[in-house]
Write an enzyme that holds these catalytic residues in place. Structure first.
Site, mmCIF file in Angstrom:
data_model
loop_
_atom_site.group_PDB
_atom_site.id
_atom_site.type_symbol
_atom_site.label_atom_id
_atom_site.label_comp_id
_atom_site.label_asym_id
_atom_site.label_seq_id
_atom_site.Cartn_x
_atom_site.Cartn_y
_atom_site.Cartn_z
ATOM 1 N N CYS A 84 0.861 -1.178 0.000
ATOM 2 C CA CYS A 84 0.000 0.000 0.000
ATOM 3 C C CYS A 84 0.901 1.232 0.000
ATOM 4 C CB CYS A 84 -0.901 -0.004 1.235
ATOM 5 S SG CYS A 84 -1.842 1.535 1.417
ATOM 6 N N ASP B 219 -0.219 -5.830 0.286
ATOM 7 C CA ASP B 219 -1.464 -6.116 -0.425
ATOM 8 C C ASP B 219 -1.245 -7.393 -1.216
ATOM 9 O OD1 ASP B 219 -3.052 -3.883 0.341
ATOM 10 O OD2 ASP B 219 -1.989 -2.620 -1.089
#
Length: 155
Positions: free
Chosen positions: A53, A60
């Site tokens: 992120c 992620d």
């Protein structure tokens, strides 16, 4: 059967190759398509894709499905693996990662058609799926469904 000189310019396959520090530094390589007179689909599945992120630095995770109908070129799979792995320490939103991968492949391969499905796992309770394709699906080529169900959680 291919001539060994066909693959002479490859810099990663068959050699030690470190994970690139970033997608920008990653070298995607291609090889001539020995079946360029035939329309067919090539699928790459990356069920453990990881990026960061850009705001929090938290990881992620996504399940990527890349389908393409090649023209003159095929992507060399080790270079693709290293390119995808280079996102591990790259901060970008889901949409940016997914479309960046597609655009790099289109630029390299000039395929007859390409699509990518980025099936991202939830962060903050919201899964984000990102889809990109270069145009209409070609007629006469079997393009299977990507087969990744929508995220359902406990529902």
């Amino acid at each position: 059967m291919s001539d060994q000189n066909t693959y002479a310019g490859l810099t990663q396959l068959g050699q030690k190759a470190d994970l690139p520090a970033s997608p920008e530094q990653a070298v995607l390589e291609r090889v001539p398509n020995p079946q360029a007179d035939v329309d067919y689909c090539v699928r790459f599945t990356a069920p453990e894709f990881t990026s960061l992120c850009p705001m929090t630095g938290q990881p992620d995770f996504a399940h990527l499905m890349i389908d393409y109908v090649p023209d003159r070129w095929l992507v060399e799979s080790k270079s693709l693996k290293l390119f995808l792995g280079s996102f591990r320490n790259h901060g970008a939103f889901h949409e940016d990662c997914t479309v960046m991968i597609a655009r790099r492949l289109v630029e390299l391969l000039e395929p007859r058609w390409l699509r990518i499905g980025g099936y991202w796992y939830p962060r903050g309770g919201i899964p984000i799926d990102v889809f990109y394709q270069t145009g209409a699906q070609p007629e006469g080529v079997w393009i299977p469904d990507q087969g990744v169900p929508p995220y359902r959680g406990r529902g």
